[in-house]
Write a protein that holds these residues in place. Sequence first.
Motif, mmCIF file in Angstrom:
data_model
loop_
_atom_site.group_PDB
_atom_site.id
_atom_site.type_symbol
_atom_site.label_atom_id
_atom_site.label_comp_id
_atom_site.label_asym_id
_atom_site.label_seq_id
_atom_site.Cartn_x
_atom_site.Cartn_y
_atom_site.Cartn_z
ATOM 1 N N VAL A 314 0.926 -1.223 -0.089
ATOM 2 C CA VAL A 314 -0.173 -0.088 0.127
ATOM 3 C C VAL A 314 0.860 1.300 -0.058
ATOM 4 O O VAL A 314 0.761 2.271 -0.710
ATOM 5 C CB VAL A 314 -1.060 0.022 1.157
ATOM 6 N N GLU A 315 1.834 1.331 0.896
ATOM 7 C CA GLU A 315 2.802 2.436 0.903
ATOM 8 C C GLU A 315 3.652 2.557 -0.282
ATOM 9 O O GLU A 315 3.728 3.797 -0.918
ATOM 10 C CB GLU A 315 3.718 2.230 2.095
ATOM 11 N N ARG A 316 3.929 1.706 -0.937
ATOM 12 C CA ARG A 316 4.914 1.681 -2.240
ATOM 13 C C ARG A 316 3.860 2.263 -3.522
ATOM 14 O O ARG A 316 4.374 3.208 -4.200
ATOM 15 C CB ARG A 316 5.482 0.489 -2.606
ATOM 16 N N LEU A 317 2.540 1.634 -3.478
ATOM 17 C CA LEU A 317 1.649 2.229 -4.525
ATOM 18 C C LEU A 317 1.637 3.787 -4.323
ATOM 19 O O LEU A 317 1.582 4.435 -5.404
ATOM 20 C CB LEU A 317 0.438 1.288 -4.238
ATOM 21 N N ASP A 346 -9.015 6.619 4.487
ATOM 22 C CA ASP A 346 -8.621 5.452 5.496
ATOM 23 C C ASP A 346 -7.310 5.495 5.468
ATOM 24 O O ASP A 346 -6.582 5.670 4.625
ATOM 25 C CB ASP A 346 -9.283 4.127 5.216
ATOM 26 N N ALA A 347 -6.598 5.322 6.807
ATOM 27 C CA ALA A 347 -5.104 5.084 6.933
ATOM 28 C C ALA A 347 -4.699 3.914 6.223
ATOM 29 O O ALA A 347 -5.449 2.850 5.901
ATOM 30 C CB ALA A 347 -4.940 5.033 8.566
ATOM 31 N N PRO A 348 -3.377 3.849 5.992
ATOM 32 C CA PRO A 348 -2.643 2.956 5.083
ATOM 33 C C PRO A 348 -2.799 1.581 5.884
ATOM 34 O O PRO A 348 -2.912 0.556 5.367
ATOM 35 C CB PRO A 348 -1.392 3.251 4.963
ATOM 36 N N GLU A 349 -2.976 1.844 7.323
ATOM 37 C CA GLU A 349 -2.790 0.510 8.224
ATOM 38 C C GLU A 349 -4.000 -0.009 8.096
ATOM 39 O O GLU A 349 -4.093 -1.324 7.942
ATOM 40 C CB GLU A 349 -2.563 0.821 9.545
#
Length: 523
Positions: A314-317, A346-349
């Motif tokens: 998710v973070e890399r995207l 929504d938060a990445p987590e």
Amino acid sequence: MREDVDARADLRYGTLPGLVRAAARRYGPREAVAEGRTRVSYAELGERVERAAAACIASGITPGDRVAVWAPNTLDWIVSALGAVTAGAVLVPVNTRFKGTEAAHVLHLTRTRLLFITGTFLGTSYVAALRRVRSQLPCLEQVVVLSDSAPEGYRTWKEFLADGDRVTAEEVWRRAASVPSTAPSDIIFTSGTTGHPKGAVITHAQTLRCYGVWSALAGLREDDRYLIVNPFFHTFGYKAGIVACLLRGTAMVPQPVSSVDTVLANLTAERISVLPGPPALLQSLLDHPACSAQDMSALRLMVTGAATVPLELVERLRTELGVGTVLTAYGLSEASGLVTMCRRGDAPETVAMTSGRAIPDTEVRVLAAPDEPGEVLVRGHHVMRGYFEDPEETAKVLDAQGWLHTGDIGVLDAAGNLRITDRVKDMFIVGGFNAYPAEIEQLLCGHPDLAEVAVIGIPDRRLGEVGRAYAVRRPGSSLTADDLIAWARREMANYKVPREVVFVPELPRNAGGKVLKSTFRCA
């Protein structure tokens, strides 16, 4: 609290034919489908669908008849499927990875009268595969090859369409208008623990309402360009793809194969802004050596699911591709393909660790104490009316209170976010495709040198999970793992084929004779 989503699409359009007609009027000159050099506007798409519907009527299709499409993601798939539905037929999408016997089972079970089929795809002649099993399909009256040529006894797509010229537009829309919103629109096949495919019956109203919600929560826009890599035979490709685009006037770019090279090329050439897909595809995209050199600045929305999504993904995207919105969702064919979904913001987590919250007007329960895992139950407007002509199997999953017992194990957090942790039915997911051990075991046992076999899912970095088979040879057999895998590739869809085979003298069983797969998982 009621969410701010569009007015219900089922009330606005009534049926899928109503949606097609409305989209043609509302978005007329806008590009609807881009397929190579072929560009089709919404007005032109409406005309093509109407002509296909006329041809279906001319060929004798009546409301409620089943019409199947066995072909990859193409403009012709869109037109033939929507044409059949506009003529009042019930669509039966057939998995392009199926071999002839697998497809024949679905066609026979639904008593399909008309089949649209591709010619050759990925080196496989689907027509040849069908001819080998045609004798098993007494109800299949007509086969239309989506090509310029067809063998004797079959018709080409052009010949089929020409037959509809004697049916007027007024006749087509009288037929379309006679279809109630509560009528079945499609039968999407899934598999249960018995290994026998079962068809989830979904209505026009359910499809429209569900994907009106999906497109609103995702934030799909009229100026978006949507690369549809998810196969049309799957709920997510057909409904979160074609239907959602029709609802929003979004341009569709169908991609027949999930090749990362092709995805990269399309992202750049077509200025793609929306790319849903399984985590395995998105991970491969990020890891592709040419990824950083491509201009993907138009990409703004990705939706994934079907498997655990690493937070790193998710973070890399978001950082490497600059994607503003990454969402995850959870669904199953028996609930129109959508149960929960993350929300924009929504938060990445939350996106990585859960599948989001229940969509509006849907109830989700977990049969366990708070924060403890239990079976996931769903109740709402999108739950299937039942499995096609199978009340016994329907009763196993739909209870008297209308709750659908999903067979999935999950945990609900305090905010209502659902996290899927396991599968009651031992299903595992290979690159976004559901693989059912019982079905695979049944197919493998067709090998003459196998006495019995048990299949489990094991982790795989690229595909998420793959199958491992524990097999017992027949006495005197010298069958090797490579031999069995090669045989399996000829007999079943590729995602079902075990990547590993372990030969054992016998399968461990409990006192009741049930195979103890937990022994293998702990090995």
